[in-house]
Write an enzyme that holds these catalytic residues in place. Structure first.
Site, PDB file in Angstrom:
ATOM      1  CD  GLU A   1      -2.292   2.888  -3.274  1.00 16.95           C
ATOM      2  OE1 GLU A   1      -3.302   3.550  -3.564  1.00 16.95           O
ATOM      3  OE2 GLU A   1      -2.061   2.474  -2.120  1.00 16.95           O
TER       4      GLU A   1
ATOM      5  CG  ASP B   1      -1.782   1.195   1.346  1.00 20.01           C
ATOM      6  OD1 ASP B   1      -2.662   1.340   0.485  1.00 20.01           O
ATOM      7  OD2 ASP B   1      -1.591   2.001   2.279  1.00 20.01           O
TER       8      ASP B   1
END
Length: 611
Positions: free
Chosen positions: A301, A264
């Site tokens: 990400e 993330d």
């Protein structure tokens, strides 16, 4: 590479070797540390690098325990694999290497073949468990996806959370089925030929139950992040922190047989070490693959448009295997809906979509008005398999104030066009659970914090977040159980009416992607794209060896004309979204000739190959 990490086994927390418990806890500033069991306490001995250790037969798998610091405060184990009593309760000793795996013949899929399906364990099924997910694997196989991407499962407060508020990176959420349940799911997926991608969070910890700071300098005030002090990857005592997260990566791959990790928001990781933590992770994963013979992928990400993250180690990159590119989504969304608020304000629509097909990054050096600076670099040498694209995902749906999916925001015809635009791309396609049958239920943001002040702060934060989008009305209460329940998939719809047709359409698109060489091979050099901004039409031309495929897209609400490519003398239809079998109104021509003018129906995609 550091030498305090053992590739073949987990070496922090409590682990079991030859019938004995090996305990190793990092707490460099503590004066004493002991394991407190139900009826006894076991003191640990400190080494030179701040690790407290002991090998003992007095701890058995299943034992519940806490760690006592300086004979005063009791906390769960920061490297706990199981928290059956929640984030504030006792940890459970688990033999993480013990499981009867049946996937010995499995060795992952090539990343270029991944067709991803993102899902949230708690809302994917009525039960919200790993066990219930196993019962849906045949459905996913029928759809045609071959990799599931599971939103974070690290233990979080309560039973309702997206997962990004996890505070025990090694512990598998108990309400989902714990570590045993996750292993059973992975084993079942591999038996079906499905790879498993796990979403992990290494840029921050959630607020409730976050006891890491009590054990040592896991955080540093050297950098500020949206969540407070940054995780300490490069300040004093950072070695113990770096080892902690490297161990976490290795555990998922080695002990849980996870195939890939999606990390993330790595742009929020603050690290100016000579060897960035992501690069060091990649070096250890490579070593693990050499040891086990299994291939693992690292996907990030990333909101920086910086190829340093995805360039190979030998080119002084961090070696990440792939990244999400939100810019493809933004360009596609603006083209389809005309939205222009917030970060969408930087995107002009179809011209940017055409650029993303060709260049991956829309911003690769231009001025960004939203960011108020020149932004990005070109990604010319990075293959298509390094980019994950989508028309929606948990962020782009759930971070809308009301959590609307595209099924609510655009027409049925446009939904099919969006699906085609993603699955025909030269990148890795990802679906968000339920989009394949046009799920109408919203996917909203939800938490189950037990701290009332924190819960109120989350409510307030959500309202402030939407100010940039000039949203009107009230955001759903993220703490309400109703918000969570209303975000669940409605499985009764899959075989009904237009939902069944949409499923069949996605199924056909996925099959085409797998079977047509020009779509399957992700060679970004074998691609041409042209567009007409006024007509809102786009022609995507891809080829592999002698096969050519053209995808003709009309994002307008009127019929539009487009000229056929001249690379082949004749073109034969593979799929047309506007035909009656997909609940459209018009049949597309079976063939057309080079240079012929073609009439495109409103909000449609037609795909042809050379005859």
């Amino acid at each position: 590479m550091r030498n305090d990490i053992q590739i073949d086994k987990r070496s922090i927390g409590i682990n079991f070797i030859d019938g004995k418990a090996s305990v190793r806890i990092w707490s460099p500033d503590s004066k004493s540390l002991e394991v407190k069991l139900e009826n006894k306490s076991i003191p640990l001995t400190k080494d030179d690098f701040g690790f407290w250790t002991i090998t003992t037969t007095n701890i058995q798998p299943g034992d519940l325990y806490k760690l006592v610091i300086n004979n005063e405060q009791e906390f769960p184990d920061p490297a706990s694999v199981s928290q059956p009593e929640g984030v504030h309760g006792r940890s459970a000793a688990v033999d993480v290497s013990s499981f009867n795996w049946t996937d010995q013949s499995w060795n992952n899929l090539p990343l270029a073949d991944y067709i991803l399906y993102e899902l949230h364990t708690g809302t994917f099924t009525p039960e919200g468990t790993f066990e219930a997910m196993v019962s849906k694997l045949d459905y996913l196989k029928e759809l045609g996806v071959n990799a599931i991407e599971i939103m974070p499962v690290a233990q979080f407060p309560g039973s309702r959370n997206w997962g990004y508020d996890g505070v025990f990176p090694f512990a598998v959420q108990d309400s989902y089925g714990g570590p045993e349940g996750l292993k059973k799911l992975v084993d079942a997926c591999h038996a079906k030929g499905i790879a498993v991608v796990l979403d992990v969070v290494y840029n921050h910890m959630g607020p409730e139950g976050n006891y890491l700071g009590a054990f040592g300098p896991y955080f540093t005030s050297k950098y500020n992040t949206p969540w407070g002090n940054a995780i300490n990857f490069d300040d004093a005592h950072c070695d113990g922190v770096r080892s902690y997260f490297i161990e976490n990566v290795l555990m998922w791959f080695r002990d849980f047989h996870i195939d890939a990790l999606r990390m993330d928001a790595v742009h929020a990781i603050k690290d100016f070490s000579p060897v960035h933590i992501l690069r060091e992770i990649k070096l250890h994963v490579n070593e693990l693959s050499q040891h086990t013979g299994r291939q693992h992928h690292l996907i990030v990400e990333l909101d920086l448009n910086d190829t340093r993250f995805i360039n190979p180690l030998e080119e002084q990159g961090f070696g990440m295997d792939g990244q999400w590119i939100d810019e493809f989504h933004h360009a596609l969304r603006v083209t389809a809906t005309g939205e222009s608020t917030g970060y969408y304000s930087d995107f002009s629509g179809i011209a940017d979509l055409a650029k993303s097909y060709k260049d991956a990054y829309v911003f690769d050096g231009q001025y960004s008005h939203h960011r108020q600076k020149f932004f990005g670099i070109k990604a010319e040498k990075n293959p298509g398999q390094q980019f994950v694209v989508f028309s929606q995902n948990h962020d782009q749906v759930g971070n809308r104030m009301l959590g609307e999916r595209t099924s609510e925001l655009v027409s049925y015809e446009m939904q099919k066009l969006l699906a085609g635009a993603v699955l025909a791309s030269p990148y890795l396609p990802m679906l968000f659970m339920g989009e394949e049958y046009s799920e109408p239920n919203r996917f909203m943001y939800f938490v189950s914090h037990t701290d009332k002040e924190l819960a109120e702060a989350v409510r307030k934060g959500r309202k402030e977040e939407f100010a940039a989008f000039h949203a009107e009305g009230e955001a759903p209460d993220p703490v309400s159980e109703e918000t969570f329940n209303n975000s669940k998939l409605q499985w009764n719809l899959v075989k009904e009416g237009q939902h069944k047709t949409m499923f069949n359409f996605y199924q056909q698109l996925i099959q085409l992607r797998k079977e047509q060489p020009a779509l399957k091979h992700l060679n970004r050099q074998h691609l041409k794209v042209s567009f007409d901004e006024a007509a809102k039409t786009l022609l995507l031309h891809r080829w592999h060896e002698d096969q050519h495929v053209v995808c003709l897209m009309n994002f307008s609400q009127q019929e539009q004309k487009i000229q056929a490519p001249t690379e082949a003398s004749n073109w034969r239809k593979l799929l047309a979204s506007h035909e009656p079998q997909w609940l459209g109104k018009t049949e597309a021509p079976e063939t057309f000739e080079a240079g012929e003018e073609i009439l495109l129906q409103p909000e449609s995609i037609v795909i042809y190959q050379n005859s």
